[in-house]
Design a protein around this motif. Structure first.
Motif, short mmCIF file in Angstrom:
data_model
loop_
_atom_site.label_atom_id
_atom_site.label_comp_id
_atom_site.label_asym_id
_atom_site.label_seq_id
_atom_site.Cartn_x
_atom_site.Cartn_y
_atom_site.Cartn_z
N LEU A 57 19.41 29.51 -29.47
CA LEU A 57 18.62 30.44 -30.26
C LEU A 57 17.15 30.07 -30.22
O LEU A 57 16.79 28.94 -29.99
CB LEU A 57 19.13 30.45 -31.70
N GLY A 58 16.29 31.05 -30.46
CA GLY A 58 14.86 30.87 -30.34
C GLY A 58 14.21 30.26 -31.56
O GLY A 58 14.85 29.71 -32.45
N SER A 59 12.91 30.39 -31.61
CA SER A 59 12.09 29.65 -32.57
C SER A 59 12.47 29.87 -34.02
O SER A 59 12.62 28.93 -34.78
CB SER A 59 10.63 30.02 -32.36
N LEU A 60 12.63 31.11 -34.42
CA LEU A 60 12.93 31.39 -35.82
C LEU A 60 14.24 30.75 -36.24
O LEU A 60 14.36 30.18 -37.32
CB LEU A 60 13.00 32.91 -36.04
N ARG A 75 13.48 42.76 -33.31
CA ARG A 75 13.28 42.02 -34.55
C ARG A 75 11.81 41.69 -34.71
O ARG A 75 11.14 41.28 -33.78
CB ARG A 75 14.10 40.72 -34.54
N HIS A 76 11.32 41.87 -35.94
CA HIS A 76 9.94 41.56 -36.26
C HIS A 76 9.97 40.66 -37.50
O HIS A 76 10.51 41.04 -38.54
CB HIS A 76 9.15 42.84 -36.55
N THR A 77 9.41 39.46 -37.37
CA THR A 77 9.47 38.48 -38.45
C THR A 77 8.11 37.87 -38.68
O THR A 77 7.40 37.54 -37.73
CB THR A 77 10.48 37.36 -38.11
N GLU A 96 8.16 38.43 -32.55
CA GLU A 96 8.80 39.67 -32.11
C GLU A 96 9.87 39.31 -31.09
O GLU A 96 9.59 38.58 -30.13
CB GLU A 96 7.79 40.63 -31.50
N ARG A 97 11.06 39.79 -31.29
CA ARG A 97 12.17 39.46 -30.41
C ARG A 97 12.89 40.73 -29.97
O ARG A 97 13.14 41.61 -30.78
CB ARG A 97 13.14 38.52 -31.13
N VAL A 98 13.21 40.78 -28.68
CA VAL A 98 14.11 41.81 -28.13
C VAL A 98 15.28 41.07 -27.49
O VAL A 98 15.09 40.29 -26.55
CB VAL A 98 13.40 42.71 -27.10
N ILE A 126 5.46 34.99 -29.87
CA ILE A 126 4.99 34.35 -31.10
C ILE A 126 3.47 34.38 -31.10
O ILE A 126 2.83 34.02 -30.11
CB ILE A 126 5.48 32.90 -31.19
N GLY A 127 2.89 34.81 -32.21
CA GLY A 127 1.44 34.83 -32.32
C GLY A 127 1.00 34.58 -33.75
O GLY A 127 1.78 34.68 -34.69
N ALA A 128 -0.27 34.22 -33.90
CA ALA A 128 -0.84 34.02 -35.23
C ALA A 128 -1.47 35.32 -35.69
O ALA A 128 -2.16 36.00 -34.93
CB ALA A 128 -1.89 32.91 -35.18
#
Length: 271
Positions: A94-97, A234-236, A221-223, A196-198
């Protein structure tokens, strides 16, 4: 003549507390050694068993197990413990989040969600991200993710309604989306991309996350895809004053994860 000592997979090597290497890293190396030697063929030990065997804290064990999962040597699931990963499993790490959520779990911090929306909607921007027509019905889940009752992330997800319709009745205050998607819809995410961005958060995100006026956030943002079909957008937004982005590389690949800076986010004076 040089004498070579061969150690078996069942032999437990004590960790070196005088070494500058963290205990979790030593334990990760030790368990990797045993795995490569053929240990745990029948059953992988539980956390408490490893705590006793290596005389370390539960946090040390959880961190070592997290790294083994990221290296794709073991898999874990709530209520089932851990097991040795076998060939043929195409699920990616799984990714960063989600690394962030695992790290929070590893510290023994209680997580839960506040469900803001759980509905069928149409939204052209999300449909475009999923490669669908603008009016395509989408399952939409919006949650506030909490760590020890303090705001951690504002998470929004869109999945085609023809796939995710059964999720309308799920209690997502404690349930995981991917677990429920697999159990109720027969779908397991197999890949995708994450950006991933600030950002400076919107006023709504700032209010939800209790972020002070001068503090930025991470936007993720994830696709996600299943057999080349775009399945999830997904937008977190994550509080950046309590979490950092960590990149690691090894012969197995390059990973990016998020990790807490000082434990769970603290309530700001603006809350």
């Amino acid at each position: 003549m040089e004498v070579v000592t061969v150690t078996g997979p069942d032999e437990v090597h004590a960790l070196d507390r005088s070494s500058p290497m963290p205990l979790w890293a030593q334990l990760q190396q030790e368990l990797t050694r045993r795995l490569q030697a053929g240990a745990f063929d029948q059953e992988f030990p539980g956390e408490l068993e490893l705590v006793e065997a290596y005389a370390v804290s539960r946090y040390t064990v959880r961190e070592a197990l997290r790294r083994l999962r990221e290296s794709r040597l073991i898999d874990s699931a709530k209520g089932r413990g851990s097991w040795v990963r076998r060939g043929g499993d195409s699920n990616p790490p799984l990714g960063s989040l989600y690394s962030l959520f695992r790290e929070v779990d590893a510290q023994g911090i209680r997580q839960r969600s506040i469900v803001i929306a759980q509905e069928i909607v149409t939204w052209a921007a999300a449909a475009e991200e999923l490669g669908l027509e603008p009016g395509t019905p989408l399952f939409h889940l919006e949650r506030m993710r909490l760590a020890d009752e303090l705001p951690m992330a504002h998470d929004r997800v869109w999945i085609p309604a023809d796939i995710a319709g059964p999720l309308l009745d799920v209690d997502f205050t404690v349930s995981g989306l991917y677990d429920e998607l697999a159990a109720r819809c027969g779908v397991s995410m197999a890949g995708g991309r994450e950006r991933i961005g600030a950002i400076m958060p919107t006023q709504r995100d700032r209010d939800l996350l209790a972020v002070p006026p001068d503090v930025a956030c991470f936007q993720i943002e994830r696709v996600s895809t299943v057999q080349q079909r775009r399945m999830e957008y997904r937008h977190t937004v994550v509080r950046a004053d309590r979490y950092s982005v960590l990149a690691e590389w090894s012969p197995q690949g390059y990973t990016v994860a998020a990790e807490p800076l000082d434990g769970p986010p603290k309530a700001s004076s603006e809350s």
